[in-house]
Design a protein around this motif. Structure first.
Motif, PDB file in Angstrom:
ATOM      1  N   CYS A 203       0.861  -1.186   0.000  1.00 41.08           N
ATOM      2  CA  CYS A 203       0.000   0.000   0.000  1.00 41.08           C
ATOM      3  C   CYS A 203       0.897   1.235   0.000  1.00 41.08           C
ATOM      4  O   CYS A 203       1.753   1.384   0.867  1.00 41.08           O
ATOM      5  CB  CYS A 203      -0.890  -0.004   1.245  1.00 41.08           C
ATOM      6  N   GLY A 205      -0.007   4.134   0.607  1.00 34.14           N
ATOM      7  CA  GLY A 205      -0.447   5.081   1.638  1.00 34.14           C
ATOM      8  C   GLY A 205       0.332   4.886   2.919  1.00 34.14           C
ATOM      9  O   GLY A 205       0.684   5.850   3.594  1.00 34.14           O
ATOM     10  N   CYS A 206       0.619   3.634   3.262  1.00 27.73           N
ATOM     11  CA  CYS A 206       1.293   3.362   4.541  1.00 27.73           C
ATOM     12  C   CYS A 206       2.550   2.504   4.366  1.00 27.73           C
ATOM     13  O   CYS A 206       3.226   2.195   5.353  1.00 27.73           O
ATOM     14  CB  CYS A 206       0.328   2.697   5.512  1.00 27.73           C
ATOM     15  N   CYS A 227      -7.189  -0.737   2.649  1.00 21.47           N
ATOM     16  CA  CYS A 227      -5.938  -1.260   3.195  1.00 21.47           C
ATOM     17  C   CYS A 227      -6.216  -1.730   4.624  1.00 21.47           C
ATOM     18  O   CYS A 227      -6.782  -0.980   5.420  1.00 21.47           O
ATOM     19  CB  CYS A 227      -4.864  -0.171   3.203  1.00 21.47           C
ATOM     20  N   CYS A 230      -3.950   0.844   7.066  1.00 25.06           N
ATOM     21  CA  CYS A 230      -4.230   2.275   7.239  1.00 25.06           C
ATOM     22  C   CYS A 230      -5.680   2.637   6.902  1.00 25.06           C
ATOM     23  O   CYS A 230      -6.069   3.791   7.084  1.00 25.06           O
ATOM     24  CB  CYS A 230      -3.254   3.119   6.412  1.00 25.06           C
TER      25      CYS A 230
END
Ligand SMILES: [Zn+2]
Length: 241
Positions: A203, A205-206, A227, A230
């Protein structure tokens, strides 16, 4: 389970891109006041230096005037001694008066030397002030130009932000309200970016690995996925090359 198409993902990504652009411009605008304060401080420094130099001049002028007063007092004393000289009867008195006059003259000559020095100091300080005032006006002119540019840029920035806001609203009006709500809820929850790509099962994002099953589903199905770490909305992006 909410279904999602490639087009809807694209719209969410577009909304997020608009949000990112807006953030960048807003942070630039917020830096403007810091820059303007810096300009003001630069000018203030010049003003303080000029003030200090003027205080120095005042102090020397004061000393010069004290010197004038002392000279006057001593001259009066010397005149009196001169008068006394005419009236003395003994050689001893005569010598003593002469000595007194010489002493006064010596003191006055010292005072006069000091006063000359004060005049020189005043002249030097006045030259310094002239130089500083010149630098000040050059700096003030330059800073005014920069200030005008910055203010103009931040006005443009504000216009751009309001354009982006409109764009965001127009685009968000076109998507499924349920999806938009979900997007906004996630955005609130993660305090920022609501949607992230997954590249090579990670991911973005994280930066955490997502489980293989979720990764497989992400690539094959049209369900809205999140996810597990996150909670961002995730979508699969094939790595090019
Ligand atoms: Zn994540």
């Amino acid at each position: 389970m909410l279904k999602i198409t490639k087009e809807q993902i694209d719209v969410l990504v577009k909304l997020q891109d608009i949000e990112i652009k807006t953030e960048v411009i807003k942070s630039e605008i917020s830096e403007v006041s810091v820059k303007l304060d810096k300009f003001d401080n630069e000018l203030k420094t010049f003003e303080n230096e000029i003030d200090e130099e003027e205080k120095v001049i005042d102090a020397f002028k004061q000393k010069y005037r004290l010197g004038e007063t002392d000279l006057h007092v001593n001259n009066t004393k010397a005149e009196k001694s001169q008068e006394k000289l005419k009236l003395v009867k003994t050689n001893k008195e005569y010598q003593s008066s002469l000595k007194e006059i010489d002493e006064i003259k010596a003191i006055n000559s010292k005072i006069e030397d000091e006063m000359l020095q004060y005049l020189e100091n005043i002249e030097t300080s006045e030259k310094n002030i002239l130089k500083k005032k010149e630098s000040y006006s050059i700096a003030a002119k330059k800073l005014k130009q920069e200030r005008d540019i910055i203010i103009k840029e931040s006005e443009q920035g504000r216009k751009k932000v309001s354009q982006l806001d409109k764009e965001w609203k127009t685009i968000s009006n076109k998507i499924d309200p349920k999806l938009l709500t979900k997007f906004l809820v996630v955005k609130e929850m993660v305090s920022g970016r609501a949607i992230a790509t997954v590249e090579d099962a990670v991911c973005m994002g994280c930066n955490m690995q997502i489980p293989p099953q979720t990764y497989n589903e992400l690539q094959r199905t049209d369900r809205l996925e999140f996810c597990p770490h996150c909670q961002r909305i995730i979508y699969w992006q094939k790595i090019s090359g």
